[in-house]
Design a protein around this motif. Structure first.
Motif, mmCIF file in Angstrom:
data_model
loop_
_atom_site.group_PDB
_atom_site.id
_atom_site.type_symbol
_atom_site.label_atom_id
_atom_site.label_comp_id
_atom_site.label_asym_id
_atom_site.label_seq_id
_atom_site.Cartn_x
_atom_site.Cartn_y
_atom_site.Cartn_z
ATOM 1 N N UNK A 186 0.823 -1.206 0.000
ATOM 2 C CA UNK A 186 0.000 0.000 0.000
ATOM 3 C C UNK A 186 0.861 1.262 0.000
ATOM 4 N N UNK A 187 1.913 1.259 0.835
ATOM 5 C CA UNK A 187 2.785 2.430 0.907
ATOM 6 C C UNK A 187 3.609 2.582 -0.373
ATOM 7 N N UNK A 188 4.042 1.456 -0.964
ATOM 8 C CA UNK A 188 4.830 1.507 -2.201
ATOM 9 C C UNK A 188 4.013 2.095 -3.346
ATOM 10 N N UNK A 189 2.715 1.781 -3.354
ATOM 11 C CA UNK A 189 1.844 2.268 -4.435
ATOM 12 C C UNK A 189 1.697 3.789 -4.410
ATOM 13 N N UNK A 190 1.992 4.423 -3.282
ATOM 14 C CA UNK A 190 1.870 5.883 -3.159
ATOM 15 C C UNK A 190 3.090 6.618 -3.703
ATOM 16 N N UNK A 191 4.179 5.883 -3.963
ATOM 17 C CA UNK A 191 5.417 6.521 -4.426
ATOM 18 C C UNK A 191 5.336 6.765 -5.932
ATOM 19 N N UNK A 192 5.506 8.005 -6.329
ATOM 20 C CA UNK A 192 5.437 8.360 -7.751
ATOM 21 C C UNK A 192 6.545 7.658 -8.534
ATOM 22 N N UNK A 193 6.177 7.004 -9.611
ATOM 23 C CA UNK A 193 7.146 6.282 -10.442
ATOM 24 C C UNK A 193 7.141 4.789 -10.182
ATOM 25 N N UNK A 194 6.571 4.358 -9.076
ATOM 26 C CA UNK A 194 6.463 2.926 -8.774
ATOM 27 C C UNK A 194 5.115 2.444 -9.311
ATOM 28 N N UNK A 195 5.159 1.556 -10.305
ATOM 29 C CA UNK A 195 3.951 1.117 -10.998
ATOM 30 C C UNK A 195 3.293 -0.086 -10.319
ATOM 31 N N UNK A 196 4.018 -0.717 -9.419
ATOM 32 C CA UNK A 196 3.466 -1.889 -8.722
ATOM 33 C C UNK A 196 4.580 -2.629 -8.009
ATOM 34 N N UNK A 197 4.208 -3.708 -7.355
ATOM 35 C CA UNK A 197 5.202 -4.537 -6.652
ATOM 36 C C UNK A 197 4.965 -6.008 -6.983
ATOM 37 N N UNK A 198 6.038 -6.779 -6.944
ATOM 38 C CA UNK A 198 5.935 -8.226 -7.186
ATOM 39 C C UNK A 198 6.281 -8.976 -5.900
ATOM 40 N N UNK A 199 7.392 -9.708 -5.941
ATOM 41 C CA UNK A 199 7.781 -10.509 -4.774
ATOM 42 C C UNK A 199 8.052 -9.605 -3.568
ATOM 43 N N UNK A 200 7.650 -10.107 -2.402
ATOM 44 C CA UNK A 200 7.947 -9.395 -1.161
ATOM 45 C C UNK A 200 8.218 -10.442 -0.088
ATOM 46 N N UNK A 201 9.473 -10.499 0.355
ATOM 47 C CA UNK A 201 9.874 -11.479 1.366
ATOM 48 C C UNK A 201 10.222 -10.746 2.664
ATOM 49 N N UNK A 256 13.002 -7.305 8.243
ATOM 50 C CA UNK A 256 13.887 -7.063 7.107
ATOM 51 C C UNK A 256 13.139 -7.471 5.837
ATOM 52 N N UNK A 257 13.208 -6.605 4.797
ATOM 53 C CA UNK A 257 12.347 -6.758 3.621
ATOM 54 C C UNK A 257 13.161 -6.863 2.335
ATOM 55 N N UNK A 258 12.776 -7.799 1.474
ATOM 56 C CA UNK A 258 13.251 -7.872 0.093
ATOM 57 C C UNK A 258 12.030 -7.639 -0.795
ATOM 58 N N UNK A 259 12.050 -6.558 -1.578
ATOM 59 C CA UNK A 259 10.877 -6.185 -2.357
ATOM 60 C C UNK A 259 11.243 -5.951 -3.822
ATOM 61 N N UNK A 260 10.463 -6.536 -4.722
ATOM 62 C CA UNK A 260 10.614 -6.294 -6.158
ATOM 63 C C UNK A 260 9.600 -5.228 -6.563
ATOM 64 N N UNK A 261 10.100 -4.102 -7.097
ATOM 65 C CA UNK A 261 9.237 -2.989 -7.488
ATOM 66 C C UNK A 261 9.249 -2.818 -9.002
ATOM 67 N N UNK A 262 8.092 -2.547 -9.591
ATOM 68 C CA UNK A 262 7.951 -2.401 -11.045
ATOM 69 C C UNK A 262 8.003 -0.924 -11.411
ATOM 70 N N UNK A 263 8.853 -0.614 -12.414
ATOM 71 C CA UNK A 263 8.956 0.762 -12.910
ATOM 72 C C UNK A 263 8.859 0.757 -14.436
ATOM 73 N N UNK A 264 8.740 1.940 -15.030
ATOM 74 C CA UNK A 264 8.695 2.085 -16.489
ATOM 75 C C UNK A 264 9.987 1.507 -17.093
ATOM 76 N N UNK A 265 9.828 0.641 -18.066
ATOM 77 C CA UNK A 265 10.986 -0.032 -18.669
ATOM 78 C C UNK A 265 11.887 0.926 -19.446
ATOM 79 N N UNK A 266 11.389 2.103 -19.805
ATOM 80 C CA UNK A 266 12.152 3.021 -20.654
ATOM 81 C C UNK A 266 12.964 4.052 -19.884
ATOM 82 N N UNK A 267 12.868 4.071 -18.565
ATOM 83 C CA UNK A 267 13.654 5.049 -17.805
ATOM 84 C C UNK A 267 15.099 4.579 -17.723
ATOM 85 N N UNK A 268 16.003 5.495 -17.371
ATOM 86 C CA UNK A 268 17.429 5.158 -17.293
ATOM 87 C C UNK A 268 17.724 4.336 -16.036
ATOM 88 N N UNK A 269 18.882 3.690 -16.043
ATOM 89 C CA UNK A 269 19.320 2.943 -14.861
ATOM 90 C C UNK A 269 19.448 3.887 -13.673
#
Length: 290
Positions: free
Chosen positions: A220-235, A244-257
């Motif tokens: 829920x908190x990750x979804x509020x961050x501008x530029x974060x399109x969603x989340x996947x795995x969360x351990x 302690x958290x390991x989180x996979x976050x989805x962003x626009x594929x066309x942005x720079x590293x």
């Protein structure tokens, strides 16, 4: 007040309370001729040392990360919980052994005033259980929760003692051992309660998945961050009072590293700010497939 300070203050409450009760129960048991009260005093004495262990565990587990412990010292807390369980089982074994010996030994009836003492003890221990359990939830402390269950176990043994003494007093001659049977029942309950304390601590050591509510909050908190399109795995793994958290976050594929790296840091900082119970947060950036 920090979670650590809350937890430590609560252990002081437990240590002082158990010390006073051990003395009161012991004196009432000896002068009131009630082995159930003496058994209660034995458990309260064990509780003093158990609460001291909890205090030490909370202090040690709250130490910051260092070169040899990059994730901190939080795992000391469930280890301390294991030791608390050993104290509980040891006291239950002593109580059961003494009860069995006393059942076969003729003795006088308990004094009627011991019921008043037991009534006060039951009320105080139930209050202590509720207070310490509330603080354990607020501080997210496994060992403090174990300490709370110590108070509940003590309340139950006192209820058993109250019933045993009442039976012995009201039924009179021939029922002197009711008091001892009550202590034996209390010992069995303490052993069962030990398992209930041991199981969550074992799950914490084994990184068992038990934290769906925390994961939902993170998403829920990750979804509020501008530029974060969603989340996947969360351990999640719990260590002491931190997650302690390991989180996979989805962003626009066309942005720079570089932009993706910046978003990961913003997300990490946001999560740690909005959810204070989080410790290390590792963000893995995933490109949006669409």
């Amino acid at each position: 007040m920090s979670n650590q300070d809350k937890a430590i203050a609560t252990t002081y409450f437990s240590i002082i309370g158990n010390t006073v009760l051990a003395v009161v129960k012991g004196l009432a048991g000896v002068f009131g001729n009630s082995y159930a009260l003496i058994a209660d005093a034995i458990e309260s004495t064990a509780d003093i040392f158990a609460s001291l262990l909890v205090w030490f565990g909370i202090k040690y587990s709250s130490r910051p990360a260092d070169e040899n412990h990059p994730y901190g010292h939080g795992r000391a807390e469930p280890l301390i919980t294991f030791l608390v369980v050993v104290f509980l089982i040891t006291s239950a074994t002593i109580i059961a052994y003494k009860s069995i010996l006393n059942i076969g030994t003729p003795h006088d009836l308990p004094a009627p005033w011991t019921l008043i003492v037991l009534g006060v003890i039951i009320s105080w221990k139930e209050y202590s259980y509720r207070l310490v359990l509330q603080k354990s939830v607020e501080a997210n402390s496994t060992s403090l929760k174990a300490d709370a269950w110590h108070h509940r176990a003590d309340a139950i043994t006192s209820v058993a003692a109250f019933i045993g003494v009442s039976v012995a007093l009201f039924l009179g001659k021939g029922y002197e051992a009711a008091d001892d049977w009550a202590a034996l029942f209390a010992a069995g309950f303490i052993i069962y309660n030990s398992y209930l304390i041991f199981r969550p601590a074992l799950g914490e050591i084994m990184d068992e998945h038990l934290y769906d509510d925390v994961i939902e909050n993170i998403r829920l908190e990750a979804a509020k961050v501008e530029g974060i399109m969603g989340t996947e795995k969360c351990f999640i793994r719990k260590s002491g009072m931190k997650f302690h958290v390991d989180l996979h976050a989805i962003v626009d594929a066309d942005i720079s590293v570089k932009k993706g790296h910046q978003l990961a840091h913003i997300l990490k900082d946001t999560l740690r700010k909005e959810i204070p119970q989080l410790g290390h947060v590792l963000i893995h950036i995933e490109p949006d497939d669409e």
